[in-house]
Design a protein around this motif. Structure first.
Motif, PDB file in Angstrom:
ATOM      1  N   GLN A  18      -4.257  -0.747   1.955  1.00  0.00           N
ATOM      2  CA  GLN A  18      -3.998  -2.162   2.183  1.00  0.00           C
ATOM      3  C   GLN A  18      -3.453  -2.395   3.585  1.00  0.00           C
ATOM      4  O   GLN A  18      -2.608  -1.641   4.066  1.00  0.00           O
ATOM      5  CB  GLN A  18      -2.992  -2.687   1.154  1.00  0.00           C
ATOM      6  CG  GLN A  18      -3.464  -2.582  -0.274  1.00  0.00           C
ATOM      7  CD  GLN A  18      -4.726  -3.372  -0.536  1.00  0.00           C
ATOM      8  OE1 GLN A  18      -4.876  -4.476  -0.047  1.00  0.00           O
ATOM      9  NE2 GLN A  18      -5.632  -2.796  -1.304  1.00  0.00           N
ATOM     10  N   ASN A  19      -3.950  -3.432   4.247  1.00  0.00           N
ATOM     11  CA  ASN A  19      -3.453  -3.801   5.574  1.00  0.00           C
ATOM     12  C   ASN A  19      -2.243  -4.712   5.434  1.00  0.00           C
ATOM     13  O   ASN A  19      -2.202  -5.574   4.563  1.00  0.00           O
ATOM     14  CB  ASN A  19      -4.536  -4.512   6.383  1.00  0.00           C
ATOM     15  CG  ASN A  19      -5.663  -3.584   6.750  1.00  0.00           C
ATOM     16  OD1 ASN A  19      -5.473  -2.382   6.857  1.00  0.00           O
ATOM     17  ND2 ASN A  19      -6.844  -4.142   6.943  1.00  0.00           N
ATOM     18  N   SER A  20      -1.313  -4.531   6.322  1.00  0.00           N
ATOM     19  CA  SER A  20      -0.095  -5.316   6.283  1.00  0.00           C
ATOM     20  C   SER A  20      -0.212  -6.511   7.225  1.00  0.00           C
ATOM     21  O   SER A  20      -0.797  -6.410   8.308  1.00  0.00           O
ATOM     22  CB  SER A  20       1.091  -4.457   6.697  1.00  0.00           C
ATOM     23  OG  SER A  20       2.248  -5.228   6.780  1.00  0.00           O
TER      24      SER A  20
ATOM     25  N   LYS B  36      -2.332   4.837  -7.231  1.00  0.00           N
ATOM     26  CA  LYS B  36      -1.581   3.691  -6.719  1.00  0.00           C
ATOM     27  C   LYS B  36      -1.148   3.916  -5.281  1.00  0.00           C
ATOM     28  O   LYS B  36      -1.212   3.013  -4.445  1.00  0.00           O
ATOM     29  CB  LYS B  36      -0.360   3.439  -7.601  1.00  0.00           C
ATOM     30  CG  LYS B  36      -0.666   2.774  -8.919  1.00  0.00           C
ATOM     31  CD  LYS B  36       0.572   2.640  -9.754  1.00  0.00           C
ATOM     32  CE  LYS B  36       1.117   1.255  -9.647  1.00  0.00           C
ATOM     33  NZ  LYS B  36       2.270   1.049 -10.547  1.00  0.00           N
ATOM     34  N   LYS B  37      -0.693   5.132  -4.975  1.00  0.00           N
ATOM     35  CA  LYS B  37      -0.256   5.442  -3.613  1.00  0.00           C
ATOM     36  C   LYS B  37      -1.424   5.374  -2.632  1.00  0.00           C
ATOM     37  O   LYS B  37      -1.281   4.871  -1.515  1.00  0.00           O
ATOM     38  CB  LYS B  37       0.389   6.826  -3.564  1.00  0.00           C
ATOM     39  CG  LYS B  37       1.746   6.878  -4.215  1.00  0.00           C
ATOM     40  CD  LYS B  37       2.317   8.270  -4.192  1.00  0.00           C
ATOM     41  CE  LYS B  37       3.612   8.339  -4.965  1.00  0.00           C
ATOM     42  NZ  LYS B  37       4.142   9.718  -5.009  1.00  0.00           N
TER      43      LYS B  37
END
Length: 81
Positions: free
Chosen positions: A23-25, A16-17
């Motif tokens: 993932q891009n913010s 999960k980490k």
């Protein structure tokens, strides 16, 4: 907690980490208050200078020069590929 469950739990948490890091913010990059003030001062200074010095004849010539330079740069990049 038995050993098998504990191992699965740690592996899932690590997975999960890792996925979260990939993932891009959509959040914009932070700009400090001092940097925002400096940018605003530069924009205000730049608009005063450009409005005082720009004439219709000079601005048209600069646009032509910029487009010729951009075309030359694009041709060079395409040749490099």
């Amino acid at each position: 907690m038995n050993r098998k469950k504990k191992i699965n739990q740690t592996l899932k948490s690590k997975l999960k980490k890792m996925n979260a890091k990939l993932q891009n913010s959509n959040k914009p990059k932070y700009v400090s208050k001092a940097e925002r003030a400096a940018i605003a001062a530069n924009e205000a200074e730049g608009s005063d200078v450009s409005s005082n010095e720009a004439t219709p004849d000079n601005s048209a010539d600069s646009l032509v020069d910029n487009s010729a330079e951009n075309n030359a740069n694009n041709d060079a990049k395409n040749d490099a590929k």
